[in-house]
Design an enzyme around this catalytic site. Sequence first.
Site, PDB file in Angstrom:
ATOM      1  N   LYS A 144      24.716  15.106  37.167  1.00 36.61           N
ATOM      2  CA  LYS A 144      24.135  13.790  36.903  1.00 36.61           C
ATOM      3  C   LYS A 144      25.140  12.806  36.190  1.00 36.61           C
ATOM      4  O   LYS A 144      25.451  13.050  34.647  1.00 36.61           O
ATOM      5  CB  LYS A 144      22.675  13.315  36.249  1.00 36.61           C
ATOM      6  N   GLY A 180      14.808   3.521  29.382  1.00 34.40           N
ATOM      7  CA  GLY A 180      13.903   3.515  28.515  1.00 34.40           C
ATOM      8  C   GLY A 180      13.092   2.187  28.076  1.00 34.40           C
ATOM      9  O   GLY A 180      12.209   2.159  27.117  1.00 34.40           O
ATOM     10  N   ALA A 188      15.676   5.392  36.031  1.00 32.04           N
ATOM     11  CA  ALA A 188      15.684   4.601  34.761  1.00 32.04           C
ATOM     12  C   ALA A 188      14.706   3.411  34.737  1.00 32.04           C
ATOM     13  O   ALA A 188      14.724   2.721  36.040  1.00 32.04           O
ATOM     14  CB  ALA A 188      17.064   4.172  34.334  1.00 32.04           C
ATOM     15  N   GLY A 189      14.009   3.159  33.734  1.00 33.83           N
ATOM     16  CA  GLY A 189      13.329   1.929  33.900  1.00 33.83           C
ATOM     17  C   GLY A 189      11.680   1.938  34.181  1.00 33.83           C
ATOM     18  O   GLY A 189      11.057   1.246  33.922  1.00 33.83           O
ATOM     19  N   ALA A 214      12.331   9.921  32.881  1.00 36.72           N
ATOM     20  CA  ALA A 214      12.254  10.827  31.481  1.00 36.72           C
ATOM     21  C   ALA A 214      11.290  10.032  30.548  1.00 36.72           C
ATOM     22  O   ALA A 214       9.986  10.727  30.249  1.00 36.72           O
ATOM     23  CB  ALA A 214      13.662  10.908  30.678  1.00 36.72           C
TER      24      ALA A 214
END
Lengths: 66, 66, 66, 66, 256, 256, 256, 256
Positions: free
Chosen positions: G97, G158, G184-185, G206
């Site tokens: 990644k 995040g 992401a987001g 995550a």
Amino acid sequence: MTITLNGSKTDVADDITLAALMTELALPTRGSAAVVDGEVVPRGLWTGLTLRQGQVVELVTAVQGG
Amino acid sequence: MTITLNGSKTDVADDITLAALMTELALPTRGSAAVVDGEVVPRGLWTGLTLRQGQVVELVTAVQGG
Amino acid sequence: MTITLNGSKTDVADDITLAALMTELALPTRGSAAVVDGEVVPRGLWTGLTLRQGQVVELVTAVQGG
Amino acid sequence: MTITLNGSKTDVADDITLAALMTELALPTRGSAAVVDGEVVPRGLWTGLTLRQGQVVELVTAVQGG
Amino acid sequence: MGDPFVIAGIELESRLILGTGGAPSLHVIEETLRASGTSLCTVAMRRVDAATSGSIIDVIDRTGVRVLPNTAGCRTAREAVQTAALAREALQTDWVKLEVVADERTLLPDPLELLEAAQTLVARGFHVLPYTNDDPVLARRLQQAGCVAVMPLGSPIGTGLGIANPHNIELIVSEAEVPVILDAGIGTASDAALAMELGCAGVLLASAVTRAQDPVAMATAMARAVEAGRLARLAGRIPKRFHAQPSSPTEGMAVL
Amino acid sequence: MGDPFVIAGIELESRLILGTGGAPSLHVIEETLRASGTSLCTVAMRRVDAATSGSIIDVIDRTGVRVLPNTAGCRTAREAVQTAALAREALQTDWVKLEVVADERTLLPDPLELLEAAQTLVARGFHVLPYTNDDPVLARRLQQAGCVAVMPLGSPIGTGLGIANPHNIELIVSEAEVPVILDAGIGTASDAALAMELGCAGVLLASAVTRAQDPVAMATAMARAVEAGRLARLAGRIPKRFHAQPSSPTEGMAVL
Amino acid sequence: MGDPFVIAGIELESRLILGTGGAPSLHVIEETLRASGTSLCTVAMRRVDAATSGSIIDVIDRTGVRVLPNTAGCRTAREAVQTAALAREALQTDWVKLEVVADERTLLPDPLELLEAAQTLVARGFHVLPYTNDDPVLARRLQQAGCVAVMPLGSPIGTGLGIANPHNIELIVSEAEVPVILDAGIGTASDAALAMELGCAGVLLASAVTRAQDPVAMATAMARAVEAGRLARLAGRIPKRFHAQPSSPTEGMAVL
Amino acid sequence: MGDPFVIAGIELESRLILGTGGAPSLHVIEETLRASGTSLCTVAMRRVDAATSGSIIDVIDRTGVRVLPNTAGCRTAREAVQTAALAREALQTDWVKLEVVADERTLLPDPLELLEAAQTLVARGFHVLPYTNDDPVLARRLQQAGCVAVMPLGSPIGTGLGIANPHNIELIVSEAEVPVILDAGIGTASDAALAMELGCAGVLLASAVTRAQDPVAMATAMARAVEAGRLARLAGRIPKRFHAQPSSPTEGMAVL
């Protein structure tokens, strides 16, 4: 002799191999890798590679991450 | 002689200057510019620049745009 | 005599008119109005309306709002 | 005799009961209901209720919806 | 109003920049330029066409508006740099609205070609106003390259989708050291007002006015909207609250 | 501009209606009234308070703005009707902004009490401008009851959340036979512009101006925004498109 | 279900890719990996720390999930390429990644360094899954560079702001020739479902799980959401309509 | 999962309630009922039609799903009360989905007729689940009237516009003492997940499934989405942040 290990001057046995150093640090083979003087060291060369005075060694391992 | 003007073969008077060509085309000085063989021709050189057989001339002007 | 003015027992002159009461309170005519015993008192009746002992009077005026 | 069934004049046997009418129409008991002259007829009364000339009967059933 | 709008040392009266493309006629352009009160408008550079009657430049000169040539249609840094050089000769201005798009379908900027063109043009003494996407990182790079403004899109050219990602515009504004001008995507007045409320220094639009049913009325609307948004930004809006707050006194209710 | 704003036969110069609640001082109110260019502003009715210095009415009269008393704080039709009657005596006007709220937390209108109060007041000859929620059905009922305007909220009073449900406002406008005035929830200029673009005939706001950091500047901003939104509505905006559309010619590119 | 999710020729059981950062403990990570049913999870490469107790790798191996090392924290192509090489030696995988961020505040990718790193890594035989912004042009360039997937952000890492610009994601999907993975987001389940409905082939997240109050429950939620969104995409949703359409018959009403 | 969904003392296995209208055939309805895993589905009451082949009731009984008759098509409290009485006789259930709409165009509930019908039906021993608009005040009134649930719309029936005003739904949930079920407007899976994340106890939908290109796949999608949204609500999502937060360690970077 002294090497720079992950940024700190560190005393290690003369002519220690990379593999021996990793064993000493109880570093799991799986998930770890090494850079010596800026070169990533292929797994296969760990046992054969003898470290020398003053070399810069980075030992890294997989951690939790994004 | 023949030049390539804005992509089309065009007959023009031998040794015509760029300025003369632009006048012939009733091209307003203000808002127009020329490229000869890929070089943008500074305004000051228009009168002095004599075109030659086979040259590629692009004459552009300002139009409505975004 | 005593009336209830805007929720508080208040002593006023006997037989005072509503208009007189409003004047006493320096209440501007414009922007003010009165309710006596639950009835809105038309402007035209202010001078003629004599208050009686124990009546409930609400005097309101326009304020900044909404 | 004639009744108004779901909006249409309909000939039915004299003195037919609501239950009989529903059977005639092969109307499943489960999921169906009836209104006679504006009154919802309780399930228990279907067999006992004899229809009379000119009554307005609405027979409804559950369909796909909503 | 003590709130000057300055690009490359030049103060512009209006924070609304008008594109002239898409208008039905030069006459309409002239009227929209006047109605909008703009101080700066864009033109494109194209081959001389005998067919063309009248000149956009005459119109612009007549209205006293400053001209900003663009590099619309260019796909590479090379083309864009050449086009800017041509425009400089044609219009005697160092200013250029730099456009380097990647394809016809999205008309989105090509980040690499755009940055390369910007660097080259700055080196050649141009005052570069780049049309860019809403990536805060690319906006930063363009400023580092010496651009005199950054012009992020609200949404793709001509879509009228407004400001698709206000968060990115806020991020760009929060760190910008040159004027941020919202360019492309504006569809109606409230979009333009929002751009200014997000902190943009100006708005550049074309289709929203030139392709409106009544371009002149829309030009006036946009002028008002840009002023409104700028004033609102400076006035300091009320915070958003989840619960209500009365605007009339809660004390002193009469008992009725 | 040939676009009159008429309520109950009275033409108002401005489509912005100002609430006077929440302002720091009468002086600020006077300035905001002037800056906004409004023709109509609201007041509340409260018990006489010796403490009060100066009168809002003097200020309003001085600015020549028409006054619109409200029934803020009322929870029942009965209270609201009484308050309207009081206001009529106090201010010699048949106009009333009818508010009947259900609770302090949301300040949302109580649909049943509101409709009942509207019916009663219309019967008594009032010109009723009801503050309502954004339910198209209730708006219709209020019009059937004879209200001279309907004033749906954008979002709850004082929240500054803007127009939470534009779809409902469009539905209300699409069938309205009286002016639709967006009342409550406006936070900044673009919200006001959007209200007009959705087809509202006017905007009523208080907190957005009176509680802004600079109320006078915000009053000016709102005036411009309402004009901008109205003009944009009339000008006919461009349609929204999924794909881009160039605003510069795609023909005539020079080969460079 | 006859809808395989394949990256670089490898079929993955689950379309949910889990990041392991931010979890309170290795134990929680193991539980979330199991609850999510994921087939692929990310790790970072960091200096050996004697303090560290236990190994993330043991946990991952125990769960039988494939590992995807990232280059988080790298700011230049050079660092990222080195980190990828290290990861390959450490984990015996060609997959990486690729993250090359521009700054700590936004953690947004640096488009130029990212593309350069991708080109170098592809040339060295890596299977590159780049974390990119939502620019369709950069996504295209990354595919042209030979990346086996593109992973555009919904919003910055995040933030939990969800998908800020669905239009861009749709544009990327509409022309993608490799799997598009929303990275992401994501803040909550509906964000993940929306990503899939927009046509993404998978979702990588995550913080949304590891920093939730109950990470394991959220892992399950995300698994369901990704399935739901994928199924909905394939099922073909109803079109959006301005006006209502009844779902019960309008015929056959009884007269009551 | 220790999170029972209880209406009027009856625990339902699934939080997804399915409407049966709009499906191409009884066969498809049966498949969607099974695929959705629903425990409750709606039917309408209509005049007997000889033409009708097969019975929806047989299908429902076969699947073991509880039936919820509605009063769709009713315009007045009187009609709705009669229809509910009919349904009780026909289906031997006290439960009724109460619908009293104001017009065919919006199919929005008539607040006054709805409330009156609810009061009457509760007095007659019905368990009333009213389809209402998203007005928190009306929702409160319906609860005070003794309804066993409140079912606010997301957007008008059949529009697929999703949840137009999440703020209102949150307000309704925040004070509800009975289950809040999002009814109408759902278009796709992420809408259903969002409804649950806002705190709804369940979701009722028909068109989104019955009119999807693949109703059975969409039924499965909705089942997953409702579970996902509920789990996410209980799991406690991460807060939204303006700036990024890394999910990989910022310490321990190797110097490469």
